[in-house]
Design an enzyme around this catalytic site. Structure first.
Site, mmCIF file in Angstrom:
data_model
loop_
_atom_site.group_PDB
_atom_site.id
_atom_site.type_symbol
_atom_site.label_atom_id
_atom_site.label_comp_id
_atom_site.label_asym_id
_atom_site.label_seq_id
_atom_site.Cartn_x
_atom_site.Cartn_y
_atom_site.Cartn_z
ATOM 1 N N GLU A 174 9.190 1.935 10.870
ATOM 2 C CA GLU A 174 10.396 2.794 10.532
ATOM 3 C C GLU A 174 9.438 4.017 10.716
ATOM 4 O O GLU A 174 8.913 4.505 9.701
ATOM 5 C CB GLU A 174 10.870 2.404 9.227
ATOM 6 C CG GLU A 174 11.700 1.280 9.019
ATOM 7 C CD GLU A 174 12.711 0.824 9.905
ATOM 8 O OE1 GLU A 174 13.313 1.820 10.422
ATOM 9 O OE2 GLU A 174 13.432 -0.146 9.807
ATOM 10 N N GLY B 98 -4.097 3.215 -2.372
ATOM 11 C CA GLY B 98 -5.310 4.091 -1.786
ATOM 12 C C GLY B 98 -5.005 4.786 -0.438
ATOM 13 O O GLY B 98 -3.951 4.994 -0.215
ATOM 14 N N CYS C 125 13.652 11.004 6.994
ATOM 15 C CA CYS C 125 13.566 10.652 8.401
ATOM 16 C C CYS C 125 14.994 10.775 8.965
ATOM 17 O O CYS C 125 14.919 10.993 10.305
ATOM 18 C CB CYS C 125 13.081 9.249 8.436
ATOM 19 S SG CYS C 125 13.670 8.353 7.532
ATOM 20 N N GLU D 291 9.462 16.634 14.764
ATOM 21 C CA GLU D 291 9.891 16.437 13.522
ATOM 22 C C GLU D 291 9.257 17.362 12.401
ATOM 23 O O GLU D 291 8.100 17.405 12.134
ATOM 24 C CB GLU D 291 9.762 15.005 12.959
ATOM 25 C CG GLU D 291 10.127 14.684 11.456
ATOM 26 C CD GLU D 291 10.113 13.204 11.114
ATOM 27 O OE1 GLU D 291 8.979 12.875 11.321
ATOM 28 O OE2 GLU D 291 10.933 12.522 10.664
ATOM 29 N N LYS E 218 0.910 -1.234 -0.213
ATOM 30 C CA LYS E 218 0.160 -0.120 0.079
ATOM 31 C C LYS E 218 0.915 1.239 -0.029
ATOM 32 O O LYS E 218 1.489 1.754 0.978
ATOM 33 C CB LYS E 218 -0.959 -0.131 1.224
ATOM 34 C CG LYS E 218 -2.179 0.861 1.166
ATOM 35 C CD LYS E 218 -2.133 2.085 0.740
ATOM 36 C CE LYS E 218 -1.885 3.143 1.899
ATOM 37 N NZ LYS E 218 -1.474 4.479 1.392
ATOM 38 N N VAL F 225 -7.487 1.677 2.794
ATOM 39 C CA VAL F 225 -6.752 0.475 2.682
ATOM 40 C C VAL F 225 -5.664 0.099 3.541
ATOM 41 O O VAL F 225 -5.501 -1.196 3.855
ATOM 42 C CB VAL F 225 -6.261 0.782 1.089
ATOM 43 C CG1 VAL F 225 -5.090 -0.425 0.591
ATOM 44 C CG2 VAL F 225 -7.240 0.744 0.110
ATOM 45 N N GLY F 226 -4.957 1.167 4.001
ATOM 46 C CA GLY F 226 -4.049 0.884 4.820
ATOM 47 C C GLY F 226 -4.564 0.202 6.172
ATOM 48 O O GLY F 226 -3.975 -0.872 6.771
ATOM 49 N N GLY G 198 -4.778 5.831 3.441
ATOM 50 C CA GLY G 198 -4.219 5.248 4.519
ATOM 51 C C GLY G 198 -5.361 4.634 5.285
ATOM 52 O O GLY G 198 -5.307 3.699 6.189
#
Ligand code: NAD
Length: 473
Positions: free
Chosen positions: A244, A200, A278, A378, A169, A205-206, A202
């Site tokens: 991650e 798709g 990141c 971040e 995904k 679909v996620g 998140g």
């Protein structure tokens, strides 16, 4: 205008059941350059079913066959390198030098996994037991937009190396890049169902992949907030989870550093991937005793950094991926000013002479304290904080005073000293006087930068489960 209206399930390009269309942009011009028809939760179910059907046969394939498959995938992605590069620049806005590296990285990770597999022993002995490393099952691979092809290929490589089948995904914002990668992977001619790619949203679909009982493993790269949601959802079915996540990586410039080397390294570490990385070194820890000299060098060096047209070979900082990301970066620059940090380079708005596109000015604050929001959160853009430290102990204390622990950088001509400092840093990777990547070394975060590791044998083992058989030896 390109229309992507197919997803990839069971070895074929099929029309999704989802009906929503999503606009795709060129971030350098803000123009809509494409539209993608998004998959929905029902498409995720179909993809998972295909991967489940393919798993029993694939999980029994010998290592040699899987190495051949990975090399076929590698060659297929190499063959599409130019098209991928063009799309990375067009849809993501990566400066050309970075874009070329990203296009090559996507094929390299497949070859790297094949190499790792060559020497990997799936069977070993533990006392009187035989231990076999068994593939987990169907793996759900969920990836972000800041290195679309690299994450798709890297996670897929490790999953297939282990003998898992996959449902991928990718980010909905990278559909043009995903389309090139999917065509390339398809052209390698692997058996149907080994990998399925469903672009798709998140939260549909996620989320479906994260909750589905037939998915045994989730490997996710993305924000810490979404990572926590996935972990909570995956707990219901006790999926194995690799996360991650974000970072706020320190660059420790030790007091004996040669600033001719330290300043360019620190700025490259901070501004890599236009700051949308990141692992970006966003907290620069500089010795108080040499702060004025360090700041002067930084100001001069940032003046030489070109932010703008990603197709200009002199550019090293391209646009932010989206308007939302542009606004986020602008907001943090304002927060930094409001918090009382001292702006020494860049600032709010677009670089001089640029009227449109999601471009930001490479920005450096000094006089930052580690409790400020710009030092803790971040930003995911080219906004760096210089934090002064008194002595090495203080530098280490500041470096570790963060909820994150993904990567750190240490700069010093004295390697023994740098090594002693590195040993005290809480981070998955510490780079001493280098920005080089090592594909054989594990990659991942301490603390809230994630769970688990990718790359090399650790990366493959994230898709395996040890099984002991006793009484047979
Ligand atoms: P994101 O977390 O918003 O999205 C990442 C992926 O997760 C996307 O495919 C998204 O659609 C999906 N997703 C969103 N909500 C979901 C849900 N509820 N369930 C399942 N999937 C869901 O991150 P992003 O904005 O795409 O990427 C930027 C973030 O990624 C940054 O925080 C950055 O630090 C992180 N990142 C980490 C690494 C690393 O290796 N540690 C590498 C690159 C980026």
């Amino acid at each position: 205008m390109q229309i992507i209206d197919k997803i990839y399930i069971d070895g074929a390009f099929v029309t999704p059941q989802g009906e929503e269309y999503f606009d795709l942009f060129n971030p350098a011009t803000e123009a809509v350059i494409g539209r993608v028809r998004l998959a929905d939760a029902a498409d995720a179910d179909t993809a998972i079913a295909a991967a489940k059907r393919a798993f029993p046969a694939f999980s029994r394939t010998p290592k040699t066959q899987r190495i051949e498959m990975l090399m076929a995938l590698h060659e297929a992605v190499v063959a599409r390198e130019d098209a991928l590069f063009e799309t990375i620049v067009e849809e993501y806005g990566a400066p050309v030098s970075r874009g070329r590296w990203m296009a090559q990285h996507a094929s390299n990770v497949l070859r790297d996994a094949a190499k790792t597999l060559e020497s990997y022993a799936f069977t070993r002995r533990a006392g009187t037991a035989e231990v076999t490393m068994e593939p987990l099952g169907v793996a759900g691979l969920i990836t972000p937009w800041n290195s679309d092809a690299g994450f798709i290929c890297g996670k897929l490589a490790a999953a297939l190396a282990a003998g898992c089948t996959a449902v991928i995904k990718p980010s909905e914002m990278s559909a043009l890049q995903t389309h090139i990668v999917t065509e390339a992977l398809h052209s390698a001619g692997l058996p149907a169902g080994l990998f399925n790619i469903v672009t798709g949203r998140g939260d549909t679909v996620g989320a479906r992949i994260a909750e589905h009982p037939d998915v045994a493993k989730i490997s996710f790269t993305g924000s810490t907030a979404v990572g926590k949601t996935i972990l909570r959802t995956a707990a219901e079915t006790l999926k194995r989870v690799t996360l991650e996540l974000g970072g706020k990586s320190p660059v420790l410039v030790l007091d004996d550093a040669n600033f001719d080397e330290a300043v360019p390294l620190a700025l490259q570490a901070g501004f890599m991937n236009s700051g949308q990385a990141c692992i970006a070194g966003t907290r620069i820890l500089a010795p108080q005793s040499r702060l004025v000299e360090f700041e002067t060098r930084v100001v001069n060096a940032v003046a030489q950094i070109q932010a703008g047209d990603p197709r200009d070979t002199r550019t090293s900082v391209g646009p932010m991926v989206s308007q939302k990301q542009w606004e986020r970066v602008q907001r943090y620059i304002r927060i930094g000013i409001d918090e009382g940090a001292r702006l020494i380079a860049g600032g709010a708005g677009r670089p001089e002479g640029i009227e449109s596109g999601w471009f930001v000015r490479p920005t450096v604050f000094s006089g930052v304290t580690n409790d400020m929001a710009i030092a803790r959160e971040e930003i995911f853009g080219p906004v760096l904080s210089i934090i002064a430290y008194r002595d090495t102990e203080h530098a280490i204390e500041i470096a570790n005073d963060t909820p994150y622990g993904l990567q750190a950088y240490v700069v010093s001509p004295d390697i023994a000293r740098a090594r002693r400092v590195a040993a005290q840093i809480e981070a998955g990777r510490v780079l001493v006087n280098t920005l080089a990547h090592e594909p054989a070394a594990p990659f991942g975060g301490f603390k809230q930068s994630g769970i688990g590791r990718e790359y090399g044998t650790f990366g493959i083992e994230a898709f395996l489960e040890p099984k002991s058989t006793l009484g047979v030896l």
